[in-house]
Design a protein around this motif. Structure first.
Motif, mmCIF file in Angstrom:
data_model
loop_
_atom_site.group_PDB
_atom_site.id
_atom_site.type_symbol
_atom_site.label_atom_id
_atom_site.label_comp_id
_atom_site.label_asym_id
_atom_site.label_seq_id
_atom_site.Cartn_x
_atom_site.Cartn_y
_atom_site.Cartn_z
ATOM 1 N N ARG A 63 -3.805 -63.811 -11.703
ATOM 2 C CA ARG A 63 -5.070 -64.522 -11.336
ATOM 3 C C ARG A 63 -6.299 -63.634 -12.215
ATOM 4 N NH1 ARG A 63 -5.394 -64.070 -5.057
ATOM 5 N NH2 ARG A 63 -7.420 -64.748 -5.441
ATOM 6 N N PRO A 64 -7.397 -64.565 -12.310
ATOM 7 C CA PRO A 64 -8.604 -64.184 -12.940
ATOM 8 C C PRO A 64 -9.307 -62.973 -12.213
ATOM 9 C CG PRO A 64 -9.139 -65.793 -12.198
ATOM 10 C CD PRO A 64 -7.759 -65.799 -12.025
ATOM 11 N N PRO A 65 -9.883 -61.802 -12.839
ATOM 12 C CA PRO A 65 -10.725 -61.051 -12.092
ATOM 13 C C PRO A 65 -11.419 -61.769 -10.821
ATOM 14 C CG PRO A 65 -11.200 -60.634 -14.228
ATOM 15 C CD PRO A 65 -10.589 -61.799 -14.292
ATOM 16 N N ASP A 66 -12.067 -60.960 -9.727
ATOM 17 C CA ASP A 66 -12.746 -61.405 -8.815
ATOM 18 C C ASP A 66 -14.003 -62.100 -9.514
ATOM 19 O OD1 ASP A 66 -15.322 -60.716 -6.901
ATOM 20 O OD2 ASP A 66 -13.264 -60.480 -5.598
ATOM 21 N N HIS A 67 -14.576 -63.149 -8.724
ATOM 22 C CA HIS A 67 -15.787 -63.714 -9.226
ATOM 23 C C HIS A 67 -17.111 -62.781 -9.637
ATOM 24 C CE1 HIS A 67 -18.002 -64.204 -5.551
ATOM 25 N NE2 HIS A 67 -16.777 -64.274 -5.018
ATOM 26 N N ARG A 68 -16.987 -61.948 -8.702
ATOM 27 C CA ARG A 68 -18.147 -60.820 -8.553
ATOM 28 C C ARG A 68 -18.075 -59.857 -9.781
ATOM 29 N NH1 ARG A 68 -17.201 -59.127 -2.744
ATOM 30 N NH2 ARG A 68 -15.212 -59.423 -3.456
ATOM 31 N N ALA A 69 -16.865 -59.581 -9.938
ATOM 32 C CA ALA A 69 -16.641 -58.719 -11.171
ATOM 33 C C ALA A 69 -17.098 -59.631 -12.489
ATOM 34 C CB ALA A 69 -15.088 -58.291 -11.231
ATOM 35 N N ILE A 70 -16.482 -60.624 -12.667
ATOM 36 C CA ILE A 70 -16.965 -61.573 -13.768
ATOM 37 C C ILE A 70 -18.515 -61.741 -13.646
ATOM 38 C CG2 ILE A 70 -16.750 -63.989 -14.621
ATOM 39 C CD1 ILE A 70 -14.033 -63.952 -13.517
ATOM 40 N N ALA A 71 -19.148 -61.869 -12.642
ATOM 41 C CA ALA A 71 -20.417 -61.901 -12.821
ATOM 42 C C ALA A 71 -21.307 -60.765 -13.008
ATOM 43 C CB ALA A 71 -21.074 -62.590 -11.328
ATOM 44 N N THR A 72 -20.504 -59.496 -12.682
ATOM 45 C CA THR A 72 -21.355 -58.113 -13.069
ATOM 46 C C THR A 72 -21.229 -58.041 -14.414
ATOM 47 O OG1 THR A 72 -20.860 -57.644 -10.685
ATOM 48 C CG2 THR A 72 -21.263 -55.843 -12.448
ATOM 49 N N ALA A 73 -19.901 -58.336 -14.773
ATOM 50 C CA ALA A 73 -19.741 -57.934 -16.223
ATOM 51 C C ALA A 73 -20.671 -58.830 -17.187
ATOM 52 C CB ALA A 73 -18.461 -57.943 -16.606
ATOM 53 N N ALA A 74 -20.813 -60.101 -16.757
ATOM 54 C CA ALA A 74 -21.414 -61.113 -17.496
ATOM 55 C C ALA A 74 -23.129 -60.588 -17.677
ATOM 56 C CB ALA A 74 -21.417 -62.413 -17.219
ATOM 57 N N LEU B 20 -6.234 -50.971 -8.120
ATOM 58 C CA LEU B 20 -5.165 -51.227 -6.987
ATOM 59 C C LEU B 20 -5.005 -52.705 -7.159
ATOM 60 C CD1 LEU B 20 -3.948 -50.730 -4.365
ATOM 61 C CD2 LEU B 20 -6.166 -51.720 -3.262
ATOM 62 N N GLY B 21 -5.736 -53.572 -7.332
ATOM 63 C CA GLY B 21 -5.145 -55.319 -7.465
ATOM 64 C C GLY B 21 -5.366 -55.779 -8.887
ATOM 65 N N ASN B 22 -6.077 -54.975 -9.758
ATOM 66 C CA ASN B 22 -6.512 -55.512 -11.128
ATOM 67 C C ASN B 22 -7.277 -56.446 -11.341
ATOM 68 O OD1 ASN B 22 -4.865 -56.554 -14.080
ATOM 69 N ND2 ASN B 22 -6.321 -55.160 -13.880
ATOM 70 N N ILE B 23 -8.391 -56.843 -10.478
ATOM 71 C CA ILE B 23 -9.611 -57.806 -10.131
ATOM 72 C C ILE B 23 -10.851 -57.365 -10.124
ATOM 73 C CG2 ILE B 23 -7.519 -59.779 -9.273
ATOM 74 C CD1 ILE B 23 -9.271 -59.110 -6.550
ATOM 75 N N CYS B 24 -11.032 -55.954 -9.859
ATOM 76 C CA CYS B 24 -12.340 -55.553 -9.685
ATOM 77 C C CYS B 24 -12.560 -54.450 -10.894
ATOM 78 C CB CYS B 24 -12.511 -55.008 -8.434
ATOM 79 S SG CYS B 24 -12.587 -56.509 -7.310
ATOM 80 N N ARG B 25 -12.164 -53.216 -10.351
ATOM 81 C CA ARG B 25 -12.504 -52.125 -11.218
ATOM 82 C C ARG B 25 -11.947 -52.069 -12.505
ATOM 83 N NH1 ARG B 25 -11.071 -47.744 -6.868
ATOM 84 N NH2 ARG B 25 -9.376 -49.302 -6.617
ATOM 85 N N SER B 26 -10.544 -52.241 -12.547
ATOM 86 C CA SER B 26 -9.794 -52.299 -13.897
ATOM 87 C C SER B 26 -10.094 -53.230 -15.084
ATOM 88 C CB SER B 26 -8.478 -51.984 -13.863
ATOM 89 O OG SER B 26 -7.779 -53.073 -13.051
ATOM 90 N N PRO B 27 -10.374 -54.371 -14.450
ATOM 91 C CA PRO B 27 -10.784 -55.589 -15.626
ATOM 92 C C PRO B 27 -12.516 -55.192 -16.074
ATOM 93 C CG PRO B 27 -10.483 -56.771 -13.284
ATOM 94 C CD PRO B 27 -9.785 -55.213 -13.394
ATOM 95 N N MET B 28 -13.106 -54.805 -15.246
ATOM 96 C CA MET B 28 -14.294 -54.329 -15.630
ATOM 97 C C MET B 28 -14.491 -53.187 -16.480
ATOM 98 S SD MET B 28 -17.135 -54.958 -12.330
ATOM 99 C CE MET B 28 -16.674 -53.446 -11.447
ATOM 100 N N ALA B 29 -13.632 -52.238 -16.218
ATOM 101 C CA ALA B 29 -13.512 -51.287 -17.200
ATOM 102 C C ALA B 29 -12.712 -51.573 -18.433
ATOM 103 C CB ALA B 29 -12.298 -50.049 -16.516
ATOM 104 N N GLU B 30 -11.713 -52.524 -18.408
ATOM 105 C CA GLU B 30 -11.183 -52.761 -19.675
ATOM 106 C C GLU B 30 -12.253 -53.407 -20.685
ATOM 107 O OE1 GLU B 30 -7.977 -56.332 -21.257
ATOM 108 O OE2 GLU B 30 -8.001 -55.655 -19.078
ATOM 109 N N GLY B 31 -13.099 -54.411 -19.909
ATOM 110 C CA GLY B 31 -14.276 -55.096 -20.519
ATOM 111 C C GLY B 31 -15.271 -54.154 -21.265
#
Length: 159
Positions: free
Chosen positions: A48-59, A8-19
């Motif tokens: 904008r960058p991904p949601d901070h929670r998406a960044i933290a989860t991926a990290a 939907l917004g390209n800040i949670c699911r799709s950037p995590m999937a891309e990573g």
């Protein structure tokens, strides 16, 4: 091969999937042969960058997505990418509404296309807590493994 993951917004699911897709592809014989990008159907978060929670989860799982920036899906993406892989059915409907009818067969659900499960959605964790991001991450890991397996087993590596 070019894959675009759409949510939907390209800040949670799709950037995590891309990573996770990039990480799994980089560690496979597909390295250097598959391009992965992501986009959102909406324009609320463009640039904008991904949601901070998406960044933290991926990290936490060893994947850095902090440098990604949201962008909106555009009709031209259908010409640039071989597959448009949507996080959920609403995203798929939105993507198909923007495509020429002949491009519809190349748009599908990520979890279904990857072999995780028919008609399955990756739930949007945006309005929830960290456990929702972890749940989505686990599904996206399965999807990434399925994408790599599908591409490796395809004649000519085209999926």
């Amino acid at each position: 091969m070019r894959l675009l993951v759409v949510c939907l917004g390209n800040i949670c699911r799709s950037p995590m999937a891309e990573g996770i897709l990039r990480a799994r592809i980089e560690a496979s014989p597909l390295k250097g042969r598959v391009l992965v990008d992501s986009a959102g159907t909406g324009d609320w978060h463009v640039g904008r960058p991904p949601d901070h929670r998406a960044i933290a989860t991926a990290a936490r799982h060893g994947v850095d997505i902090a440098g990604l920036r949201a962008r909106q899906f555009r009709r031209a993406d259908a010409e640039l990418f071989d597959w448009l892989l949507c996080a959920d059915r609403d995203n798929l409907v939105d993507v198909r509404a923007r495509l020429q009818p002949d491009a519809h067969p190349r748009a599908g659900l990520l979890l279904e296309w990857s072999g995780v499960g028919a008609s399955m959605d990756v739930p949007d964790p945006y309005f929830g807590e960290m456990d929702g991001f972890e749940h989505s991450w686990r599904l996206l890991e399965q999807a990434a493994d399925g994408v790599v397996a599908r591409l490796l087993s395809a004649p000519g590596g085209r999926g």
